[in-house]
Design an enzyme around this catalytic site. Structure first.
Site, PDB file in Angstrom:
ATOM      1  CG  ASP A 125     -22.298 -31.200  -2.497  1.00 51.77           C
ATOM      2  OD1 ASP A 125     -21.582 -31.608  -3.437  1.00 51.77           O
ATOM      3  OD2 ASP A 125     -22.018 -31.413  -1.307  1.00 51.77           O
ATOM      4  CD  GLU A 189     -16.122 -32.723  -1.721  1.00 51.32           C
ATOM      5  OE1 GLU A 189     -14.930 -32.942  -1.467  1.00 51.32           O
ATOM      6  OE2 GLU A 189     -16.705 -31.691  -1.324  1.00 51.32           O
TER       7      GLU A 189
END
Ligand SMILES: [Zn+2]
Length: 487
Positions: A125, A189
């Site tokens: 991400d 994350e």
């Protein structure tokens, strides 16, 4: 001679002896022979156009961390398909397990079952990138002037691509690992990692898998001159600070702002925020900072060396210097507070019945959430409610540096990069790695990119980009580290 004179002479003599001791100690602290030498190492051949293209294509897929129901997970599925297309041999060699729909575990079985696996982390991400202010479209993956541009090019698709590129090239060359290799790629994350990395680690733990080492992003390559070191410091995070958001809340009767109270809820919260900022927690040494200075001191210029070699004797002075020198050096030895959000009334002419502020705290390695809450409650007093918001994390344990994995890591850094000095340190931000202590003691964070300060400041900001030269070098670093640790 009077008794007073004898005491004075004795003090002067001890002081003199101490200074001589400190000087001798400085002179006899010698740099280790292996530091900074790359021993004629030959890196693997990397096709720089291919690796740049791979990163560019990866950046084009906007895998934004999903924060609400309005956002789509589709880009993650597209990203999985892209990886499969870009790295066919890797996908043939590795067994893929999907965790919580969007996180990935890849496992390449090693030939020696007695060795614990090595584990490489990355996150898929990226943080948002509104196009205003960008030189190129943030998700265009533009290749320009020797750089790959775009959100995620550094944080952290660059590192993931370097890792996968290295493995693909090695497999093309017939590589068969002795040690089993895991690659674990979370999908959130940038928002706690609770959906991705946390579930990956829980899954591995449930299967009874333990790792020899875990390597994640974090830890940068910095110019050593800021601290009197000749050369580049390759900082390896051996732990990370704790994370805590505290909400401060004040309640007072609301009403019309034309007849205000002496101190309304906003006044009280503002005062509390100010008090917290003005009453920091104490600076305290922690193990990884001591290890950092121990590693760097022998390589420093004389005056710096004198101070850092004698850091035990000069402790209060050194602490003061770190506190005032730079926010980053201060953050290495203390819990930090940053007020980030405030809320009062919804209208400019209405007194709110309550007002809130959020203080983001990063907890020093040897302190705890409870210590911080206690400190803040003491500072703000009884009129302010203090609440721990979700997403808190205690500081992690500190991974040992006297391990084969750490030694191989620093050895590889010396081989691949010229004039680099590896050193452990406490990582001050947060990564997915914090979840892996349940399956591994040797958790390290290192980002093998040599980038300028200007480029480093583009992470999470405008015009993020990665120099292709740095991407190639990082690919060579991963190939060599995998060979040294798992080959
Ligand atoms: Zn990251």
């Amino acid at each position: 001679m009077t008794a007073g004179e004898i005491i004075l002479i004795a003090i002067a003599a001890s002081l003199g002896a101490l200074i001589v001791f400190m000087i001798l100690r400085t002179i006899f602290t010698k740099p280790s022979k292996t530091a900074f030498s790359n021993q004629g190492f030959e890196p693997i051949a990397v096709d720089q156009d291919r690796v740049a293209k791979h990163l560019s294509e990866a950046v084009k897929i906007p895998t934004l961390t999903v924060l609400n129901e309005g956002m789509s997970y589709q880009p993650f599925l597209d990203f999985h398909n892209y990886l499969e297309k870009a790295y066919p041999l890797f996908h043939k060699a590795a067994k893929k397990t999907i965790i919580n729909n969007y996180s990935l575990i890849y496992k390449i079985e090693g030939s020696d079952k007695d060795l614990l696996p090595g584990c490489f982390l990355a996150h898929q991400d990226v943080v948002p990138a509104p196009p205003q202010g960008w030189e190129v479209e943030p998700f265009s993956g533009a290749i320009k002037d020797g750089f790959v541009y775009g959100r995620g090019s550094q944080d952290m698709k660059g590192q993931m691509i370097a890792l996968l590129e290295a493995l693909e090239i090695m497999l093309e060359n017939g590589f068969k690992p002795r040690r089993t290799i895991y690659c674990c790629f979370g999908h959130d994350e940038e928002f706690t990692g609770k959906e991705g990395a946390k579930n990956i680690a829980a899954y591995l733990e449930k299967k009874g898998i333990r790792m020899e080492f875990v390597l994640d992003e974090g830890g940068t390559v910095l110019d050593g001159s800021i601290i009197g070191v000749n050369g580049m410091m390759a900082l390896i995070g051996t732990c990370e600070k704790g994370y805590l958001d505290l909400e401060l809340k004040a309640k007072k009767p609301g009403g019309h702002s034309s007849s205000p109270l002496k101190r309304n809820a906003v006044d009280l919260v503002a005062e509390a925020v100010y008090d917290v900022a003005m009453t920091p927690m104490k600076c305290k040494w922690n193990l990884p900072v001591k290890q950092l200075f121990k590693a760097l001191a022998p390589h420093m210029k004389p005056l710096y060396k004198f101070i850092f070699v004698n850091r035990d004797i000069l402790s209060p002075l050194l602490k003061l210097a770190l506190r005032v020198a730079h926010p980053v050096t201060a953050s290495l030895i203390r819990t930090t507070f940053a007020a980030t959000q405030m809320k009062g009334s919804d209208a400019p002419n209405v007194l709110p019945p309550e007002a809130t502020a959020t203080i983001n705290c990063r907890i020093n390695i040897n302190e705890s959430i409870a210590d911080v809450v206690k400190h803040v409650k003491n500072v703000v007093g009884k009129n302010i409610e203090v609440t721990v918001l979700p997403g808190e994390a205690e500081p992690t344990p500190v991974s040992d540096i006297d391990t084969p994995a750490y030694k191989i890591l620093t050895h590889t850094i010396n081989e691949v990069f010229e004039n680099f000095l590896p050193a452990p340190y406490p990582f001050i931000a947060a990564t997915d790695a914090k979840y892996y202590y349940r399956i591994c003691n040797n958790v390290y964070r290192f980002t093998p990119f040599t980038v300028s300060e200007d480029d480093r400041n583009r992470i999470h900001a405008l015009n993020e980009r990665l120099e292709i030269k740095a991407l190639v070098k990082a690919t060579q670093f991963f190939a060599r580290f995998i060979e040294n640790s798992c080959g």
